[in-house]
Design an enzyme around this catalytic site. Structure first.
Site, short mmCIF file in Angstrom:
data_model
loop_
_atom_site.label_atom_id
_atom_site.label_comp_id
_atom_site.label_asym_id
_atom_site.label_seq_id
_atom_site.Cartn_x
_atom_site.Cartn_y
_atom_site.Cartn_z
N LYS A 96 0.86 -1.19 0.00
CA LYS A 96 0.00 0.00 0.00
C LYS A 96 0.88 1.22 0.00
O LYS A 96 2.01 1.19 0.50
CB LYS A 96 -0.86 0.02 1.26
N1 GLU Z 1 -7.15 0.07 -3.56
C1 GLU Z 1 -7.95 -1.10 -3.80
C2 GLU Z 1 -8.06 -1.94 -2.53
O1 GLU Z 1 -7.93 -1.46 -1.43
C3 GLU Z 1 -7.46 -1.88 -5.01
C4 GLU Z 1 -6.08 -2.41 -4.92
C5 GLU Z 1 -5.59 -3.02 -6.24
O2 GLU Z 1 -6.38 -3.17 -7.16
O3 GLU Z 1 -4.40 -3.31 -6.29
O4 GLU Z 1 -8.38 -3.10 -2.61
#
Ligand code: GLU
Length: 406
Positions: A96
């Site tokens: 993240k």
């Molecule tokens: N930000 C989204 C989540 O929290 C998508 C993450 C992604 O597709 O890599 O799942």
């Protein structure tokens, strides 16, 4: 999250060493992001990227832009991504990122310069086989296009698979934008079936009207659910007879806020959580259902569109009340699932139809729901603990197979 992790690890009888490996992020990077603002002044922003675990594949997870982003939050969210990818069984680990900034106060040019400099700061740890970012709170397809371009210019070849959630013209996947909301709809349908309920008789309160809440509400409205309330960052609107969601979304687009929608009462977004309804979909941000309001929640079923909308203390209260919570790492995994499809398509250089994307997403979400439900029955625990058991089991068995590199 620590409580859920420990409860699941206890049920699996996981040894302390392995617990420590899985608790700890593999890598955390903090970067300074100097940017020349439109007024000519130089400002320095702070950005993070945390890679929690790559046992099952490259790290995967979004990048968020917000004034209150901090390393603790990004760290927690990166671990959630590891568990989420494992729940839906896509071959990724968790990561993240975040940048401390207020996108509402930034011009497009400033946002672009922040994104490019942040990308170049973390470039060494990115790549289709290393770490693949995606959009998250306040980032979008355009952000991903800048990220992809910055990475590609540095490595001197166009590398579309380095990010997902890109514009379709740049190697994005059909259906990616709607995927998280669509996944929310699929798991809600599966949960309703289990409870013997039907969409037509189901009142839904949605918190959030962005990529998850807004699209989720539109898709659920189309399936016949009665969406009685929806909110944005300024507040909520309510109509007990059900809102005309396409008209609500058109109003939001035109006015930039939900307030003023004809025929609806206005209330705070916190008050909306306590409205009479069968299903509550918190699809905004963390820590919305807490020990302060959990007792007053009237929904029978909570589908967590956001990451971490329910605190541990609230979870206990909801469990006692008999409220079923479909946890974030299952409920909102539609996004990362189609991100996986996007990454596959980029690497194949062959692009799927929207129908193929949506049917494949449905298969994965239905199976993940059934897998979690089976674990919940086996261990006689909540769906949240079950999702953690399933995920931790999948990650730890791969970790054991790979062994410890020394
Ligand atoms: N930000 C989204 C989540 O929290 C998508 C993450 C992604 O597709 O890599 O799942």
């Amino acid at each position: 999250m620590a409580r859920n992790f420990n409860a699941a690890a206890d049920k699996l009888g996981l040894d302390e060493g392995l617990r420590e490996v899985l608790r700890r992020p593999d890598r955390e990077v903090t970067v300074a992001i100097p940017v020349v603002m439109d007024n000519g002044k130089l400002e320095v922003f702070t950005g993070y990227r945390v890679q929690h675990n790559f046992s099952r594949g490259p790290c995967k997870g979004g990048i968020r832009y917000a004034p209150d982003v901090n390393l603790d939050e990004v760290r927690a969210l990166s671990a959630w991504m590891t568990w989420k990818c494992a729940v839906v069984d896509v071959p990724f680990g968790g990561g993240k990122g975040g940048v401390i900034c207020d996108p509402r106060k930034l011009s497009q040019g400033e946002l672009e310069r922040i994104t490019r400099r942040y990308t170049s700061g973390i470039l060494d740890i990115l790549g289709p086989d290393r770490d693949v970012p995606a959009p998250d709170v306040n980032t979008n397809e355009q952000t991903m296009a800048w990220l992809m371009d910055t990475y590609s210019m540095h490595v001197r070849r166009t590398t579309t698979a380095v990010v997902t959630g890109k514009p379709i013209a740049l190697g994005g996947s059909r259906g990616r934008r709607e995927a998280t909301g669509r996944g929310v709809m699929f798991v809600c349908r599966e949960a309703l079936k289990k409870l013997g309920m039907r969409p037509e008789n189901t009142r839904v309160v949605v918190q959030g009207s962005g990529n998850v809440g807004g699209i989720g509400a539109e898709l659920m409205h189309r399936e016949g659910y009665k969406i009685v309330s929806i909110s944005d960052m300024y507040g909520a609107i309510h109509n007990e007879k059900g809102l005309d969601i396409p008209a609500v979304m058109a109003h939001l687009k035109k006015n930039g806020k939900l307030a003023g929608f004809p025929g609806a009462k206005e209330l705070t977004s916190a008050a909306a959580l306590e409205l009479p309804c069968e299903v509550l979909v918190p699809a905004a941000t963390e820590n919305q259902i807490t020990s302060q309001n959990a007792e007053r929640i009237q929904a029978k079923l909570i589908i967590e569109g956001a990451n971490g909308p329910t605190t541990d203390a609230a979870d206990k209260i909801l469990e006692k009340k008999g409220v079923i919570v479909v946890p974030d790492i299952l409920a909102n995994a539609g996004g990362v699932t189609v991100s996986y499809f996007e990454w596959v398509q980029d690497r194949m250089g062959y692009f799927w139809t929207e129908e193929h994307v949506n049917t494949s997403l449905e298969q994965i979400m239905v199976k993940a729901f059934a897998d979690v439900d089976a674990v919940a029955n086996k261990y006689k625990c909540s769906m949240r603990i079950a999702a953690y058991i399933l995920a931790i089991d999948r990650v730890s068995s791969v970790y054991k197979l790979r062994g410890v590199f020394a």
